[in-house]
Design an enzyme around this catalytic site. Structure first.
Site, short mmCIF file in Angstrom:
data_model
loop_
_atom_site.label_atom_id
_atom_site.label_comp_id
_atom_site.label_asym_id
_atom_site.label_seq_id
_atom_site.Cartn_x
_atom_site.Cartn_y
_atom_site.Cartn_z
N SER A 1 0.84 -1.20 0.00
CA SER A 1 0.00 0.00 0.00
C SER A 1 0.88 1.26 0.00
O SER A 1 1.68 1.41 -0.92
CB SER A 1 -0.96 -0.06 1.19
OG SER A 1 -2.01 0.85 1.02
N ASP B 1 -9.98 -5.55 -3.98
CA ASP B 1 -9.45 -4.56 -3.03
C ASP B 1 -10.30 -3.29 -3.11
O ASP B 1 -10.33 -2.63 -4.15
CB ASP B 1 -7.99 -4.30 -3.41
CG ASP B 1 -7.28 -3.32 -2.49
OD1 ASP B 1 -7.95 -2.49 -1.84
OD2 ASP B 1 -6.04 -3.40 -2.44
N HIS C 1 -7.40 -6.03 0.53
CA HIS C 1 -6.19 -5.23 0.85
C HIS C 1 -5.52 -5.71 2.14
O HIS C 1 -4.55 -5.11 2.59
CB HIS C 1 -6.64 -3.76 1.01
CG HIS C 1 -5.55 -2.74 0.84
ND1 HIS C 1 -4.97 -2.46 -0.38
CD2 HIS C 1 -4.92 -1.90 1.73
CE1 HIS C 1 -4.05 -1.51 -0.24
NE2 HIS C 1 -4.01 -1.16 1.04
#
Lengths: 296, 296
Positions: free
Chosen positions: B162, B239, B273
Site C-alpha cells: 500500500s 481490493d 487489501h
C-alpha cells in the site's frame, strides 16, 4: 468475491457472519452466535478451504487458545491457513471464555489466569462462575453440533496452546467419541497442580478435589487410558512457563506411559511460549490431524 | 538460547535490542535506536536466519509498511519467517513514520493518511513536518547504513504494501544503486494523484508540484527508465481501495511500459487489501528478491 466458491449458511442458521477474507485457496471467516451454554454471544473464526466452500466434506481441527487470547491471536499470528489450504482442512478457533457485553455482565477477576480470557474449558460448579463459565459444554456440545450442522465437516480433531493445550488434552480424552485426533502446543499438563490452575479451580470448583482431578489433563489420561493411535505435543525448551512449573510436561509423559497412550513429545531447542513458536510447528500439527482423519 | 548461533552487535552499536524470539531456523529480533534523520527514537524488526546468526552474509529484503502500521503488523501477520528461514534471507521491517514520545513532540494529524503512521517515505519540505518527517533519508541513508554495519547483509531488495508499496517503488527507482530488487503488494502507484497522497503532499510540500512529481512512484519510473531485470507487483482484484481510486495500478502499468521496465503485474481474484492477502503472496515476493540477489 471473484471466484466460483461460496458457503451458504442454513436457512435457520443461528450464526451471524462478521467477516470474510480470501486467504490462500480458501477464505477466513468470523462468526458470532448466541450461546445457551454460556448465556452470552460467542465469536469464533473458521478457515474454509475451497473444497469446503464448494460443499465437499473436509476434516476439521478445533484450536483452543491460551490465557488472555481470543480467536484473533491464532487467526492472525499462527499462519495455519497455508497448510490448511494445501491439505483441504477446516480450522476453527473459538474464544477462550464468555465475555461481558452491553447486555450481559459476566464475572471477571483481576488475575488473567482466572477470569475472562481464562476458563480451562471446564463447566464451573459454583457461583458466580457457574452461570456463564460453561466452556466444556460450549465446546463439546453446543459449538460442536453447530459446526457440524453449518459447515461440511467430515471429522474433528482437537489441538490448542498452553491453557488451550490443556483443553485439547482434557476434552480429547474425556470425549474420545467426539474427536478423531489430539495434539497440543506447550500445554498446561497438570492444571490442578499448577499455580495458574489452582487459583482458577479454587474459584470454579471450591475445594471439591474430585472435580479438580476431573479437570486435570494428565490425571484424566491416566484414568481413561489409551484412546488414540498417537498424540503429538511440542514444547519449547526455552519456555519460561515451563521453567516456572506451570506446564509440567513430565506429568503428561508419566500419564501417557501409565495409560499406554503413544505420545510423540518434542522439546524444541531455543523456542519460547510465543506465537513465533506456534507458527514454527503448527504445520506439523495440522498434518498430524490430517493423517489421523485419513488413516486413524 | 539453546542453540549454537548468536548475533553480536558491534562494540559501538547505536542499537538497543528489545526482543529475541526463536522462529523456524532463525530468530525474530526487535531493535530501537536514536535517529538523526527523524530526531526521534525509531524501532524496527529484523528476522535473522541461522546462517546470518552464524555470521554468514545473506541477502536482505526491506519491507515498507502501509498507513497506520508499525513494524508489528507485518512481523506478526505476514508470516515471512518460514520462507526466509528456508532461503536464508534477512527481512527488515521499519516503522512507517516518526512517533511522539515522552521526550519528543512529533506533528500529527487526525487524518490517518497524513500524520504519524503515514510519511510516504519522503523528506517533507515545509513546517511543521520537515523537522521530523524525513523518512526517505532515514530509510535510504541512515537505516540502510546502520543495517549494513550491524548485520551480515550481502545485498538489499525493497518491497512494501500500500503506502509502503509506493515507498518500495519510489525509493527503488530513485536509488537503484542501493537496491538489487523491487517488488510491491497493492501499492499506491500514483500518490500525487490519489486522494490520500494529495492530502499528505499538500502538508509535506505545499503547492510545489515539482516536489509532488518527485514523490510519485509512477512518474519517477517513467522519468528514470528501466532499472531492474524485472519487478513483481501483486494486486487484489477485490481490493476496495483499488475500486476507490487510491491505488491506480493502471498508472504503474503505463509508466513501466513507457520506461521499458519489465513488470510482472498479477491481479489476484477475490483478494482484498488485508494481511490475509499479504500472507498469501509474500512467499512469492521473498523468492523474487532471493532470485534477484543470486542472479540479478
Amino acid at each position: 468475491m471473484n471466484n466460483s466458491y461460496h458457503h451458504s449458511l442454513s436457512a435457520s442458521s443461528q450464526l451471524t457472519q462478521l467477516s470474510v477474507n480470501r486467504c490462500f485457496d480458501g477464505e477466513q471467516h468470523y462468526y458470532s452466535h448466541q450461546s445457551t451454554a454460556t448465556k452470552t454471544a460467542m465469536t469464533f473464526s473458521i478457515y474454509l478451504p475451497d473444497e469446503a466452500l464448494a460443499g465437499r466434506r473436509c476434516p476439521a481441527v478445533l484450536y483452543l487458545s491460551g490465557l488472555t487470547c481470543n480467536a484473533d491471536n491464532v487467526t492472525h499470528k499462527a499462519h495455519f491457513q497455508q497448510k490448511c489450504s494445501e491439505l483441504g482442512m477446516i480450522f476453527i478457533a473459538p474464544d477462550t471464555s464468555p465475555r461481558s457485553s452491553e447486555s450481559v455482565d459476566v464475572p471477571n477477576d483481576e488475575r488473567y489466569f482466572v477470569g475472562q480470557g481464562a476458563s480451562y474449558y471446564v463447566d464451573a460448579a459454583q457461583a458466580p462462575w457457574s452461570e456463564h463459565f460453561n466452556m466444556q459444554s460450549y465446546i463439546v456440545d453446543e459449538l460442536y453440533d453447530l459446526l457440524r450442522s453449518e459447515f461440511p465437516i467430515d471429522s474433528i480433531g482437537v489441538t490448542g496452546h498452553s491453557m488451550g493445550g490443556h483443553g485439547a488434552l482434557l476434552l480429547g480424552f474425556k470425549f474420545p467419541s467426539k474427536f478423531v485426533s489430539v495434539s497440543a502446543l506447550s500445554p498446561v499438563c497438570a492444571a490442578s497442580e499448577s499455580a495458574w490452575g489452582e487459583a482458577a479451580f479454587t474459584e470454579y470448583f471450591g475445594d471439591d478435589k474430585a472435580q479438580w482431578a476431573q479437570a486435570d489433563a494428565a490425571k484424566t489420561i491416566e484414568k481413561v487410558g489409551q484412546q488414540y493411535t498417537s498424540i503429538l505435543v511440542d514444547q519449547g525448551a526455552a519456555d519460561n512457563f515451563l521453567a516456572d512449573g506451570q506446564l509440567q510436561t513430565n506429568k503428561l509423559l508419566d500419564a501417557c506411559e501409565k495409560a499406554k497412550q503413544p505420545l510423540t513429545l518434542r522439546y524444541q531447542a531455543g523456542h519460547d511460549h510465543s506465537y513465533y513458536f506456534i507458527q514454527t510447528f503448527i504445520n506439523d500439527h495440522i498434518e498430524h490431524h490430517w493423517r489421523m482423519a485419513q488413516f486413524g
